[in-house]
Write an enzyme that holds these catalytic residues in place. Structure first.
Site, PDB file in Angstrom:
ATOM      1  N   CYS A 117      -1.189  27.325 -10.081  1.00 28.79           N
ATOM      2  CA  CYS A 117      -1.798  28.421  -9.308  1.00 28.79           C
ATOM      3  C   CYS A 117      -1.348  29.779  -9.830  1.00 28.79           C
ATOM      4  O   CYS A 117      -2.158  30.692 -10.000  1.00 28.79           O
ATOM      5  CB  CYS A 117      -1.441  28.266  -7.836  1.00 28.79           C
ATOM      6  SG  CYS A 117       0.308  27.903  -7.556  1.00 28.79           S
ATOM      7  N   HIS A 166       1.141  33.794  -3.113  1.00 24.46           N
ATOM      8  CA  HIS A 166       2.065  34.397  -4.077  1.00 24.46           C
ATOM      9  C   HIS A 166       1.623  35.848  -4.282  1.00 24.46           C
ATOM     10  O   HIS A 166       0.432  36.166  -4.170  1.00 24.46           O
ATOM     11  CB  HIS A 166       1.962  33.742  -5.454  1.00 24.46           C
ATOM     12  CG  HIS A 166       2.206  32.262  -5.482  1.00 24.46           C
ATOM     13  ND1 HIS A 166       3.387  31.680  -5.113  1.00 24.46           N
ATOM     14  CD2 HIS A 166       1.414  31.242  -5.903  1.00 24.46           C
ATOM     15  CE1 HIS A 166       3.313  30.371  -5.290  1.00 24.46           C
ATOM     16  NE2 HIS A 166       2.120  30.071  -5.761  1.00 24.46           N
TER      17      HIS A 166
HETATM   18  P1  NAD Z   1       0.798  17.416  -2.157  1.00 23.76           P
HETATM   19  O1  NAD Z   1       2.153  16.876  -1.916  1.00 23.76           O
HETATM   20  O2  NAD Z   1       0.193  18.315  -1.152  1.00 23.76           O
HETATM   21  O3  NAD Z   1      -0.230  16.221  -2.382  1.00 23.76           O
HETATM   22  C1  NAD Z   1       0.075  15.091  -3.146  1.00 23.76           C
HETATM   23  C2  NAD Z   1      -0.562  13.892  -2.476  1.00 23.76           C
HETATM   24  O4  NAD Z   1      -0.360  12.747  -3.291  1.00 23.76           O
HETATM   25  C3  NAD Z   1       0.047  13.601  -1.107  1.00 23.76           C
HETATM   26  O5  NAD Z   1      -1.012  13.385  -0.199  1.00 23.76           O
HETATM   27  C4  NAD Z   1       0.856  12.326  -1.350  1.00 23.76           C
HETATM   28  O6  NAD Z   1       0.903  11.506  -0.187  1.00 23.76           O
HETATM   29  C5  NAD Z   1       0.039  11.664  -2.441  1.00 23.76           C
HETATM   30  N1  NAD Z   1       0.782  10.684  -3.229  1.00 23.76           N
HETATM   31  C6  NAD Z   1       2.102  10.500  -3.330  1.00 23.76           C
HETATM   32  N2  NAD Z   1       2.365   9.466  -4.137  1.00 23.76           N
HETATM   33  C7  NAD Z   1       1.161   8.989  -4.564  1.00 23.76           C
HETATM   34  C8  NAD Z   1       0.777   7.910  -5.404  1.00 23.76           C
HETATM   35  N3  NAD Z   1       1.686   7.130  -5.992  1.00 23.76           N
HETATM   36  N4  NAD Z   1      -0.534   7.709  -5.612  1.00 23.76           N
HETATM   37  C9  NAD Z   1      -1.473   8.496  -5.048  1.00 23.76           C
HETATM   38  N5  NAD Z   1      -1.154   9.531  -4.214  1.00 23.76           N
HETATM   39  C10 NAD Z   1       0.145   9.762  -3.989  1.00 23.76           C
HETATM   40  O7  NAD Z   1       0.850  18.093  -3.593  1.00 23.76           O
HETATM   41  P2  NAD Z   1      -0.068  19.275  -4.113  1.00 23.76           P
HETATM   42  O8  NAD Z   1       0.511  20.547  -3.635  1.00 23.76           O
HETATM   43  O9  NAD Z   1      -1.493  18.973  -3.864  1.00 23.76           O
HETATM   44  O10 NAD Z   1       0.262  19.206  -5.666  1.00 23.76           O
HETATM   45  C11 NAD Z   1      -0.379  18.292  -6.530  1.00 23.76           C
HETATM   46  C12 NAD Z   1      -0.303  18.844  -7.933  1.00 23.76           C
HETATM   47  O11 NAD Z   1      -0.968  20.113  -7.949  1.00 23.76           O
HETATM   48  C13 NAD Z   1       1.115  19.109  -8.442  1.00 23.76           C
HETATM   49  O12 NAD Z   1       1.124  18.934  -9.844  1.00 23.76           O
HETATM   50  C14 NAD Z   1       1.324  20.576  -8.120  1.00 23.76           C
HETATM   51  O13 NAD Z   1       2.296  21.177  -8.928  1.00 23.76           O
HETATM   52  C15 NAD Z   1      -0.073  21.117  -8.416  1.00 23.76           C
HETATM   53  N6  NAD Z   1      -0.408  22.372  -7.752  1.00 23.76           N
HETATM   54  C16 NAD Z   1      -0.036  22.606  -6.466  1.00 23.76           C
HETATM   55  C17 NAD Z   1      -0.368  23.817  -5.886  1.00 23.76           C
HETATM   56  C18 NAD Z   1       0.060  24.160  -4.500  1.00 23.76           C
HETATM   57  O14 NAD Z   1       0.297  25.314  -4.221  1.00 23.76           O
HETATM   58  N7  NAD Z   1       0.171  23.218  -3.593  1.00 23.76           N
HETATM   59  C19 NAD Z   1      -1.097  24.756  -6.585  1.00 23.76           C
HETATM   60  C20 NAD Z   1      -1.534  24.452  -7.880  1.00 23.76           C
HETATM   61  C21 NAD Z   1      -1.167  23.255  -8.469  1.00 23.76           C
END
Ligand code: NAD
Length: 336
Positions: free
Chosen positions: A139, A218
């Site tokens: 992000c 942010h």
């Molecule tokens: P999150 O924790 O909100 O979501 C991850 C999901 O994956 C959860 O629902 C969790 O239960 C599930 N999960 C856990 N283990 C799993 C498995 N083995 N198989 C399938 N699903 C599983 O995380 P997020 O914030 O959505 O982040 C996901 C990715 O996106 C990361 O790489 C993060 O760095 C990136 N990201 C996050 C943001 C943010 O601000 N949240 C922004 C940009 C990028």
């Protein structure tokens, strides 16, 4: 029609799933859930749910959620997986995708090396054309890439410096984040600068980052030295032309991230999302060749349109301008 599977239905996964469903050239074949919680219950109204293994099918069934199969079944049934699992899981998942012969998009929490290319629609769309494995940058990096690539196209950039004031965690997370504390990244530069170079090759950039006790957005304080003369008005005009950047005033009340998020809610955006990077117009100043500006990034949603464009690039469905325009129109970006 591209069949998309969403592995990891959290902050990013659920938003990308909904965004895919709004496009005419792709659909969601299913989403994965590990637990039969409230999110799974609501998701089951719109999506087929896939679970880690056969045992979990029974656990979901006992909770009143009918699972369509396992994650392995879902992967077999799609053209591409959008992997939005927690950071660090990508490497293990990549092996599964390779075995199944499906393409995959990873998110910014993974190392750049996991994929053949890192992606930002404005700065390097074409680097992902035809690729099987692509990473949409984080992000923060997406926010910096959108504005700095626009400024680089307009006036060139000799060097750039950004201070990132980072939200501690997302709104639905009550388990982490600094409480009554500011937490600087102890390495200099922070990882964001090198990450930005993966989508803006050759950029001379340094970043520092500090986590703050907020969940909303942010904020980036950016300075850059331009290679060619440009006025603040020139830069404002260039940024304003890009639909994924909102250049707007703080004088009408949008003077903090609280009001910027309220503005997104007032626009009727689902989940109160703001896909665009918000730049405060008053903060755009040019002194000699030095430009300064301040922007806010809605971390939960700015990468969503990038995931859609990355899918089109990987399947070479259309060119950059066409993809961006189709995504923007389906997500109502820039149309308020
Ligand atoms: P999150 O924790 O909100 O979501 C991850 C999901 O994956 C959860 O629902 C969790 O239960 C599930 N999960 C856990 N283990 C799993 C498995 N083995 N198989 C399938 N699903 C599983 O995380 P997020 O914030 O959505 O982040 C996901 C990715 O996106 C990361 O790489 C993060 O760095 C990136 N990201 C996050 C943001 C943010 O601000 N949240 C922004 C940009 C990028």
């Amino acid at each position: 029609m591209i069949h998309v599977a969403i592995n990891g239905y959290g902050t990013i996964g659920r938003r990308v799933a909904d965004a895919v469903m709004l496009q005419e050239d792709m659909n969601v074949v299913g989403i994965s859930k590990t637990r039969p919680d409230y999110v799974a219950k609501i998701a089951s109204r719109n999506y087929r749910i896939f679970v880690p293994d056969r045992k979990a099918i029974d656990i979901f069934s006992a909770a009143g959620i009918s699972a369509a199969g396992t994650v392995d079944d879902m992967i077999q049934d799609c053209d591409i997986v959008v992997d939005a699992t927690p950071e660090g899981m990508g490497e293990t998942n990549l092996k599964k995708y390779k075995e199944a012969g499906v393409r995959a998009i990873f998110q910014g929490g993974e190392e750049a090396e996991i994929a053949e290319a890192s992606f930002n629609a404005y700065s390097n769309f074409n680097s992902s054309v035809g690729k099987k494995y692509v990473r949409v940058v984080s992000c923060n990096t997406t926010g910096l890439a959108r504005t700095l690539s626009t400024i680089r196209d307009k006036a060139g950039i000799e060097s750039a410096y950004a201070t990132l004031i980072r939200r501690a965690t997302d709104q639905n997370d009550s388990t982490k984040g600094p409480i009554n504390a500011l937490e600087p990244s102890l390495s200099f530069p922070s990882h964001h600068g090198p990450d930005l170079v993966t989508v803006m090759p050759g950029l001379n950039v340094q970043t520092v980052a500090v986590k703050a006790p907020t969940t909303l957005m942010h904020v980036h304080v950016v300075n850059a030295d331009l290679s060619r003369p440009a006025s603040a008005e020139d830069i404002i005009a260039a940024l304003s032309e890009k639909k994924r950047i909102i250049v707007s005033t703080g004088k009408d009340g949008k003077s903090s991230t609280a009001q910027v998020m309220d503005y997104a809610r007032e626009m009727g955006r689902k989940r109160g999302d703001l896909f665009e990077i918000f730049v405060w117009k008053e903060s755009i100043k040019v002194t000699g060749t030095r430009i300064n500006f301040i922007q806010a990034v809605h971390q939960e949603s700015d990468v969503v349109p990038e995931n859609i464009d990355a899918i089109r690039a990987m399947f070479d469905l259309c060119d950059r301008e066409d993809s961006i325009s189709r995504t923007d129109s389906a997500l109502r970006i820039g149309g308020e």
